[in-house]
Design a protein around this motif. Structure first.
Motif, PDB file in Angstrom:
ATOM      1  N   TYR A 318    -102.356  51.523 -84.846  1.00 42.70           N
ATOM      2  CA  TYR A 318    -102.536  52.884 -85.420  1.00 42.70           C
ATOM      3  C   TYR A 318    -103.984  53.377 -85.319  1.00 42.70           C
ATOM      4  O   TYR A 318    -104.676  53.539 -86.325  1.00 42.70           O
ATOM      5  N   VAL A 319    -104.407  53.570 -84.100  1.00 44.73           N
ATOM      6  CA  VAL A 319    -105.813  53.903 -83.859  1.00 44.73           C
ATOM      7  C   VAL A 319    -105.950  55.347 -83.399  1.00 44.73           C
ATOM      8  O   VAL A 319    -105.345  55.739 -82.401  1.00 44.73           O
ATOM      9  N   PRO A 320    -106.723  56.140 -84.070  1.00 47.72           N
ATOM     10  CA  PRO A 320    -106.989  57.485 -83.566  1.00 47.72           C
ATOM     11  C   PRO A 320    -108.043  57.430 -82.458  1.00 47.72           C
ATOM     12  O   PRO A 320    -108.710  56.408 -82.277  1.00 47.72           O
ATOM     13  N   ASN A 323    -112.074  59.194 -85.872  1.00 46.76           N
ATOM     14  CA  ASN A 323    -111.933  59.673 -87.250  1.00 46.76           C
ATOM     15  C   ASN A 323    -112.906  60.797 -87.545  1.00 46.76           C
ATOM     16  O   ASN A 323    -112.723  61.539 -88.508  1.00 46.76           O
ATOM     17  N   VAL A 349    -110.747  58.628 -92.596  1.00 48.36           N
ATOM     18  CA  VAL A 349    -110.851  57.184 -92.814  1.00 48.36           C
ATOM     19  C   VAL A 349    -110.045  56.432 -91.763  1.00 48.36           C
ATOM     20  O   VAL A 349    -110.413  55.345 -91.333  1.00 48.36           O
ATOM     21  N   GLY A 350    -108.949  57.005 -91.338  1.00 52.92           N
ATOM     22  CA  GLY A 350    -108.096  56.327 -90.369  1.00 52.92           C
ATOM     23  C   GLY A 350    -107.001  57.267 -89.932  1.00 52.92           C
ATOM     24  O   GLY A 350    -107.004  58.464 -90.244  1.00 52.92           O
ATOM     25  N   SER A 351    -106.032  56.714 -89.207  1.00 52.37           N
ATOM     26  CA  SER A 351    -104.995  57.541 -88.612  1.00 52.37           C
ATOM     27  C   SER A 351    -104.206  58.324 -89.645  1.00 52.37           C
ATOM     28  O   SER A 351    -103.734  59.422 -89.379  1.00 52.37           O
ATOM     29  N   TYR A 601    -109.102  51.339 -96.262  1.00 51.36           N
ATOM     30  CA  TYR A 601    -107.736  51.764 -96.006  1.00 51.36           C
ATOM     31  C   TYR A 601    -106.771  50.600 -96.217  1.00 51.36           C
ATOM     32  O   TYR A 601    -107.021  49.483 -95.791  1.00 51.36           O
TER      33      TYR A 601
END
Lengths: 659, 659
Positions: A318-320, A323, A349-351, A601
């Motif tokens: 689950y990597v954007p 961020n 903060v994250g995806s 997260y």
């Protein structure tokens, strides 16, 4: 007492009253129907706002009409006395969405908002008298500009003045148009300074910004005068991407096919650019004077706006792509405004915990308890949760679904004109009374109305704890709805669409799944850090429910925990409010980075305890009534025909902190 | 002794010689005519360069073949012994311009040039293994890249990683193409870092730069491997803008008309881009791998390249748009290369002392005396002069005209193939011997040849001190040339063009005006700071004369002052050499800014003394012979048939510092 004349726009209704009269009484006398005083004139609900067009007045208390609203010329009709003839504008019910959005400011941290003239926006307008050219120095036009900027900078621009080539080409002409008097639009870039634009003369209209909340369902923005901080116009609209998927997962999947990512990008741009154009037209300003943007959106929405491939957001781990996109230009992104306008993004903060949450936390500092733990819940299509103190924070996201935004519900709608935003039932459920945004015929029910309605159905014994409608309650409004049952809120003869407004059992299941997902997420997050619900000093609720949230009924449904009402604060669109703060204050831009960097997260999907908690929460309010002692103590389970005591106390508005 | 076989390309001539033989002797044995040894094999003139294609060798001394040339595989034939069979390439006379340019490196400050692998170019190639994504951190691709760059940066990238939107879109794919192995092209931007490009895998070919000298008449560039500092290819060409005007003033006037500025911009781009394409093809590299450019040019040329309106350069108070354009991208400027390649400009001092002079001063530090005052003269279409020490500098410009670049002279030409670069006359002037670049038939005479020829004419008594040809000298080569007189250098039967090569009296007047302008400028500048010619410890001469400059004859003509020969250093294209240093070293980039900032500009046009000095210098060598005591002491004035003693001593090449 002498008399004065009050005119109420847009209807033109006129009242002749004694000087010193309260405006809401004058309005009532003039037959102005749009003003509601649900708080009974106690300056706490903020619903009797009037915009002062002209005239003298005295405010007894400012109450809920704080901050930006006050600056924008709004007063509370229940607290304001006319001192002269006045012209007043009743906020247009046709732009109810405006009111939805402006209310977020009631929770803005006033201390965080710079005074007019002391703003530190990403792009500053600096009026300069550039020294004349001389043979001796040999300085070029750009060098003279840099010299003239030194006092603003507090020292020489050792790294020079960055500038686009197209602007550089126009500098000689601009510098000579008004004998060296110019307005320089400059951005700090670390140890360097960038000239974003240059206008001849001293131009106080030079300097606009736009703060934008980029939601999965709704996009909202403020057009802001950056020098004063004044909000010149506010607009919101559905995100046009919704035509290709209601939630982020559907849109990520849609974007996989060739050309679709660009299609989604264009849909986002069309949405935002439409709002920008409307806002500028309403404010009588030029789009080209928008010199900076602050954008707060969830991670997927930011990806889709920028055309960044979002597919890895959806697949473990689950990597954007990022961020925190770097600062871009309006030209890069495709936004209307000055092509070189800086576009800043609230860092995520994250995806699944994006910049909208960082911005929301930024905006709600005042609502968070100074002492003890706070819990921040942004209840949207994704439910994001942050838990902690100013020193530590954990965060998670859960797939709540769009039910509380009125989506995925047959009779659901956004909190705009025509939305039922509050419902009450007679003890037998036969008589339904409701408030409609804009006061016209209802089109549907928004999130706050759904919470209100389902709470009423439960405590009137028309719905059981499993969410099933009970024909045996004897209520004639429990009707067949296709293969299932429904509750008839309003018949076709009284609705704007001409169709029945019915809340069906599948709708109720959707609402229960949403609230269960959120409650389970909060519950797990608390356990992860070794805390209990009782230890939470402050619960800050953001989201698209509407203009208020009936906290008592939300507790009754198990959406919110069973805690003293004084601990709850409903803040509406905190993401937009955070973007607005970022637009006005360099300190706030640093703070939002600190907030995002300080959050840890927690991936609920990989937590074994989540599913159990979710299933446990699929009852109203919960399988385990021991978790809701106040509700359990009402003693009307499994069903009762008399309303429980809790319903009698007043609805908690977003202004609970003032009570 | 065992034998070895040496093959000389491109002719294919072969020599079989004893192992240990000097290459120049072998070349002579094989009939290779192109090698000249004017210094007599003393490693000082740098004209017997050979490129080693293969084979073992031993260098007795490296002499003039220093720095970049040595790295590019060139050796001095007079100092190198074969240890095995070898293949050698004689520099192609068809690209004589290459040799003109490469010779500049003989004067590069070796101490300033970083060792291979220790370069600090504006864009660095960093091979990275980017850590894998994890759910726990939530880091995006860009954030992981930033983390992986921290060791290179020497700490965390607190200001994040700047990046274009188009590159950001491709990062997920690039990061996953080779399991996180990437080559990041990164630029320092003050306290931030910019990702210019990202290539999958560890790619040592990633990393090219181009150093460019943008002259009014000639454009020259090096294609450089930024890691090793190796010059992969060098190309030069006429600036195509010359079709619209020979000098900056003409072009500024031309640019006033609508569309003309853009036309000139396109002509400059066509010139540079053609050279870039040629250089990349020659080096077998892709244009897209050029990640940075350093540009050194006079202020007007930079304006025309960037499309900046130049008109104020021409009008008092003579203000450029900028002396130091901000860093731009190849896309902005229109240069071939990676679109995001950084384009850096050497900073100038004013409208008439540009970045070419700052760059030239940067490159010639080694030639400047450590003790005492130096005088730097860049003799081009504009003559720029800098005078000072490392602590202070004054500078001025004078309109020298393009005569010494061979322009504005009927038989003049650039120092490329077919140019007569050196002339000697028999005592009676009847026999003319000359050297031609490329050794073919002459097409014309370049700057060095013109100095040489006019000096000969003067000391043979064929021209008088006023620059008039003297038919009464009895020399049959003094012929009618239209309404005036000329000296027949070569008859039509022996020239490449099939036309007579004649130096006319108007040509001589042009040369005298040029040298007078320069001498008067230097003279005035000295007086302004209270110095005399005698106090100048070092005279550094840059310009487009050609591969060398006959300093004695230049003194004879009064172009250079009458000082001991050991004080003179001819450095050729120092601007290109400076751009090359800027490409390889961050320290040099800071130094060139310091140099430009430290120069005080003197406007000769506003100095009342300039015109008198100019008129005084319109004689050969000067009206006031007392200024040229060595020349005066020769005693052959007004004319003589015997050559003066001074002519017998050897020609001073650019390598005087080694003698």
């Amino acid at each position: 007492m002498p008399l004065c004349t009050l005119q109420f726009q847009p209807s033109g209704a006129v009242a002749s009253v004694e000087v010193g009269s309260l405006l809401h009484l004058a309005a009532a006398g003039a037959g102005v129907a749009e003003l509601h005083l649900p708080c009974g004139g106690r300056a706490s609900c903020g619903r009797c706002l009037l915009e002062v067009v002209s005239g003298e007045f005295h405010q007894e208390a400012v109450g809920a009409a704080e901050g930006a609203l006050r600056r924008a010329g709004f007063v509370l009709a229940c607290q304001t006395r006319a001192l002269s003839d006045m012209v007043l504008r009743v906020p247009d019910p046709g732009v109810a969405s405006l009111r939805v959005v402006t209310e977020t400011h009631l929770l803005l941290d006033e201390a965080a908002l710079p005074e007019p003239g002391e703003t530190t926006p990403p792009v500053s307008a600096v009026m300069l008298q550039v020294p004349p050219a001389t043979v001796e120095t040999g300085y070029g036009d750009l060098e003279r500009l840099a010299l003239a900027l030194a006092p603003w900078r507090g020292g020489p621009l050792t790294e020079g003045l960055r500038c686009s080539l197209s602007l550089l080409r126009r500098i000689p002409e601009l510098l000579r148009a008004d004998d060296g008097r110019v307005t320089a639009l400059v951005a700090d870039e670390g140890d360097a300074v960038r000239l974003v634009d240059l206008l001849p003369g001293a131009d106080p209209t030079a300097h606009l910004g736009a703060a934008c909340d980029l939601g999965t369902t709704t996009v909202a923005l403020h057009l802001v005068d950056l020098a004063s901080g004044e909000i010149l116009a506010t607009r919101s609209a559905y995100n046009r991407q919704a035509s290709q998927g209601a939630d982020v997962i559907t849109r990520i999947d849609y974007a996989r096919k060739p050309g679709h990512l660009e299609e989604l990008r264009q849909l986002a741009l069309t949405t935002i650019n439409g709002l920008l154009a409307q806002a500028c037209e309403a404010a009588g300003r030029e789009l080209g004077r928008i010199h900076c943007f602050t954008m707060a959106g969830n991670t997927t929405m930011v990806h889709l706006l920028l055309g960044l491939p979002p597919s890895h957001i959806r697949e473990a781990p689950y990597v954007p792509v990022t961020n925190g996109p770097p600062t871009l230009t309006a030209r890069d992104v495709g936004l209307l405004g000055h092509p070189e306008a800086r576009v800043l993004f609230a860092p995520g903060v994250g995806s699944y915990v994006g910049g909208d949450i960082s911005a929301g936390l930024l905006a709600t500092r005042a609502a968070r308890s100074d002492e003890g733990v706070f819990l921040f819940m942004d209840i949207g299509t994704n439910g994001e949760i942050a838990l902690g103190t100013d020193d530590w924070m954990v965060t998670c996201a859960c797939s709540a679904g769009p039910a509380f935004e009125g989506s995925g519900i047959r009779c659901g709608m956004r909190a705009t004109e025509g939305a039922i935003e509050r419902v009450s039932l007679s003890p037998d459920g036969e008589t339904v009374t409701y408030d409609v945004v804009g006061n016209g015929r209802p089109c549907g029910i928004c999130g706050s109305g759904l919470v209100s309605l389902l709470g009423e159905l439960l405590c009137r014994g028309i719905v059981d704890r499993g969410g099933h409608l009970l024909p045996e309650s004897g209520c004639s409004r429990v009707v067949a709805a296709g293969a299932t049952l429904g509750f008839l809120v309003e018949g076709s003869g009284n609705t704007a669409s001409g169709a029945d407004l019915v809340l069906t059992e599948p709708d109720i299941e959707n609402l229960i799944r949403s609230k269960a997902a959120i409650y389970a997420g909060c519950d797990l997050l608390l356990e992860k850090v070794g805390l209990t619900w009782e230890s939470v000093a402050s619960v800050v609720i953001a989201g698209g429910f509407g203009r208020f949230l009936d906290v008592e009924r939300a507790i009754l449904l198990g959406l919110l925990p069973d805690l003293p009402l004084s601990r709850f604060h409903y803040v509406g669109n905190s993401s937009l409010a955070g973007a607005y703060l970022m637009l006005l204050s360099g300190e706030m831009r640093r703070e939002v980075v600190r907030l995002a960097a300080g959050m840890t997260y927690v991936d609920l999907g990989s937590e074994p305890g989540y599913m159990d908690r979710y299933v446990g929460a699929l009852f109203l309010p919960h399988t385990d009534l021991g978790r809701f002692p106040t509700v359990a103590s009402l003693g009307w389970w499994p069903q009762t025909t008399s309303p429980p005591r809790v319903v009698r106390s007043r609805t908690i508005h977003q202004d609970t902190r003032n009570t």
